[in-house]
Design an enzyme around this catalytic site. Sequence first.
Site, PDB file in Angstrom:
ATOM      1  CE  LYS A  81     -13.820  -7.877  10.975  1.00 39.53           C
ATOM      2  NZ  LYS A  81     -12.401  -8.452   9.908  1.00 39.53           N
ATOM      3  CG  HIS A  90      -9.491   3.509   3.535  1.00 44.19           C
ATOM      4  ND1 HIS A  90     -10.628   2.873   4.399  1.00 44.19           N
ATOM      5  CD2 HIS A  90     -10.844   3.650   3.516  1.00 44.19           C
ATOM      6  CE1 HIS A  90     -11.621   2.616   3.912  1.00 44.19           C
ATOM      7  NE2 HIS A  90     -11.564   3.454   3.127  1.00 44.19           N
ATOM      8  CE  LYS A 100      -1.676  -3.165   9.356  1.00 41.80           C
ATOM      9  NZ  LYS A 100      -2.979  -2.803   9.591  1.00 41.80           N
ATOM     10  CE  LYS A 105      -2.800  -6.315  14.647  1.00 41.73           C
ATOM     11  NZ  LYS A 105      -4.259  -5.555  14.590  1.00 41.73           N
ATOM     12  NE  ARG A 106      -0.361  -7.466   3.368  1.00 43.54           N
ATOM     13  CZ  ARG A 106      -0.396  -7.807   2.828  1.00 43.54           C
ATOM     14  NH1 ARG A 106      -1.684  -8.678   2.258  1.00 43.54           N
ATOM     15  NH2 ARG A 106       0.536  -7.254   1.637  1.00 43.54           N
ATOM     16  CB  THR A 135     -11.658  -3.989  10.706  1.00 49.79           C
ATOM     17  OG1 THR A 135     -10.676  -4.484  10.117  1.00 49.79           O
ATOM     18  CG2 THR A 135     -12.174  -2.261  10.420  1.00 49.79           C
TER      19      THR A 135
HETATM   20  C1  OAK Z   1      -4.589   0.131   2.061  1.00 52.29           C
HETATM   21  C2  OAK Z   1      -3.361   0.760   1.110  1.00 52.29           C
HETATM   22  C3  OAK Z   1      -3.744   2.126   0.483  1.00 52.29           C
HETATM   23  C4  OAK Z   1      -4.481   2.706   1.746  1.00 52.29           C
HETATM   24  C5  OAK Z   1      -4.444   2.284   2.901  1.00 52.29           C
HETATM   25  C6  OAK Z   1      -4.715   0.600   2.447  1.00 52.29           C
HETATM   26  C7  OAK Z   1      -5.695  -0.103   4.320  1.00 52.29           C
HETATM   27  O1  OAK Z   1      -5.849  -0.842   4.186  1.00 52.29           O
HETATM   28  N1  OAK Z   1      -6.309   0.929   4.848  1.00 52.29           N
HETATM   29  C8  OAK Z   1      -6.701   0.124   6.458  1.00 52.29           C
HETATM   30  O2  OAK Z   1      -8.228   0.658   5.676  1.00 52.29           O
HETATM   31  C9  OAK Z   1      -8.560  -0.310   6.974  1.00 52.29           C
HETATM   32  C10 OAK Z   1     -10.468  -0.315   6.668  1.00 52.29           C
HETATM   33  O3  OAK Z   1     -10.341   1.406   7.267  1.00 52.29           O
HETATM   34  C11 OAK Z   1      -8.493   0.323   8.225  1.00 52.29           C
HETATM   35  O4  OAK Z   1      -9.272  -0.530   9.213  1.00 52.29           O
HETATM   36  C12 OAK Z   1      -7.231   0.070   8.758  1.00 52.29           C
HETATM   37  O5  OAK Z   1      -6.491   0.843   9.800  1.00 52.29           O
HETATM   38  C13 OAK Z   1      -5.903   0.567   7.466  1.00 52.29           C
HETATM   39  O6  OAK Z   1      -4.756   0.699   7.352  1.00 52.29           O
END
Ligand code: OAK
Length: 723
Positions: free
Chosen positions: A570, A272, A464, A458-459, A566
């Site tokens: 939305k 992710h 970002k 978002k975070r 995501t």
């Molecule tokens: C957080 C910590 C470690 C690795 C990944 C994340 C994370 O939140 N990744 C997010 O995952 C979402 C779901 O797949 C994506 O939509 C975001 O782009 C991604 O930053």
Amino acid sequence: MSLESVFSEALKEYGFDINDIYELESDPGLGNGGLGRLAACYLDSLATLDYPATGFTLRYEYGLFRQKIVDNTQAELPDFWLDSGDVWMMQRSEQIFYINMGGHVRENWNNGKLEIEYIDSTTFEAVPYDIMISGAINEGVALLRLWRATANAKFDMNSFSRGDYDTATRATAAAELITKVLYPTDSHIQGKQLRLSQQYFLVSASLQNIINNHINNFGTLDNFEKKAAIHINDTHPALAIPEMMRLLLDVYGYSWDDAWKKTVASMAYTNHTVLSEALETWDIELVKGLLPRIYMIIEEINRRFTKTLEETGNQSMLPNTSILWHNRVKMANLCIIGCHSINGVSKLHSEIIKDSIFKDFYCLYPKRFTNVTNGIAHRRWLNGANPRLSGFITELIGNNFYVDASNLSKLTNYVGNNGVLDALAKIKQENKNDFASYMQKNSDVIINPNSRFDLQVKRIHEYKRQLLNVLKIIHLYLGICDSPNLNFTPQTFIFGGKTAESYYHAKRIINLINNLSDEIKDDKRTRDKLAVVFLENYNVTLAERIIPAAEISEQISLAGKEASGTSNMKFMLNGALTLGTVDGANVEILEKVGAENMFTFGIRSEDVAVEWSRGYSASSLYSSDKYIKRIIDKLRDGIGGTSFSDIATYLTVGIGGVADPYMCLRDFKDYLRAHNYADQTYKDARKWNDMSLINIAKAGFFSADRSIEEYAKSIWNLEKYHK
Ligand code: OAK
């Protein structure tokens, strides 16, 4: 159950508004951002699509902290969500499992068989709590199982009976620490022992549970990989791989080769993120100390992998692919070696992982790599969150989109239909009015509902680029100050998002946004035209209120950095238009709606490395672009009475690294162009509403139902309960 209106009526008779009742329940803040929210959306689809599935997680006593803005900066307060959240949870004391950590192991060979003895280790109890997730239209139910850690009751009793109350209570407190609090770092690892304990505790309890169920059903594990699919959601549960091996080898007596085949065949991994600071690695000594047997197994997995690399003449791949490297355990490498399927979460992201971070692995195992573009629970984010819009869509095309979101495409029949476009505009306005009243009632924030709502929620993270948005707002602000009489569409820029307590730079950005908000509010020349609002404690509840009211969705990460996103989906589903870079799932949104229905800008992901290698220089942009210069100088001079010279330096010179690491200045000019184009388009309400309608119509693809069907068919080989 379609009983909401019945309950709503009944409550009214007692003088209650159902919405006030909903407000009493707190969000289970069991995740940080997109990663956890995605899992929640997927459980909704798994239940609705009738797939047998369980999501495993920890029952954190304290969820993600509550954010308070104090003196314009973020303060963190504990989130004790269980006071109202545990009504939905059922404790299942009959399914407790035991987990060992610490101490050391002794290997005893008995008649040619290896027996593992745990010496001085601590045994914890994992107590399950279940939340049922009901399917929307069927009788399907998915399970969310949350583990709570406690001390081993048997051990406690021994201490108690000896009169050693101190040891007994100390053990309980130490054990309960494991599920006390969620780590608030997002896309950044914290190499703390407690975090590693959480990860092992989760996977060990969950795997013992899965295996136990399997044995109860089939009496053997011989057919395990044919009947069970285990999905590793990023690397946080990567220890599932050696834990599965441990159970098969030590408890069920399989040979290494058989155990390994079963493990690889049943495990799949989703990546992710590509951010290097988020790719988990653990200090070898830490893993060895806490999980001695698991470490032995990891070493053996790595020894065999390395041997194969050497035998096939691929030694040069060792630095990138070895699990153990420079005193660290690399969790993503463990996942790729131990899983039969590896996927990214958008087309672009899945290509990037093959071309860059996992390039060598892609050469070794090309067939393992695939893509599943993320999706969202459209029933929550449209039907649940935006009843006006979903009601109107139902009037137009019927309610089949509830079950199958691809039906939303029927809305394209209404393109250019003035009656429909006016009704859409009216719904948006009513949602904006509602949000403005909600904010006034709940936090004394005044928002002009007749201004354009432009959102970035978002975070808060450098990649970002909330900072890029801020630079644009400062530019607009200075422009209005120069020419107060110019015709200007009133705009409200709404930000929301949390950051880890330790992420200094992101906290400065929050501070800057809040100061900018104050300065603009205090300035007579600008306050009726421009507003900046920082939503305190952005969470799912707030998202459900604000997304239906949004007109512009800012998705402006540096290309190549956002795995998918995501909220972009939305927003589009609720009729907002995307102002975004060609990144993550924005690429597929663009593909679906066409360039004429989106405002894109910025460098392309494939050009980012090229520009760095050519010596991208933010400081020369500062000297050559008079607008950029003016904004940076303004940051130094002060916003809301405070100088942000550190951010100016970060952008132009760099603080302990390169200047402008996420290329805000590089993309600034093109961002302004896209913003101006959106601004011009907005003046033509008919065109805008048409674009909005097309975005809703094309959002069906981004339903989590579609993603889950892809996982079920191509990765899990999973059948529905009722065929
Ligand atoms: C957080 C910590 C470690 C690795 C990944 C994340 C994370 O939140 N990744 C997010 O995952 C979402 C779901 O797949 C994506 O939509 C975001 O782009 C991604 O930053």
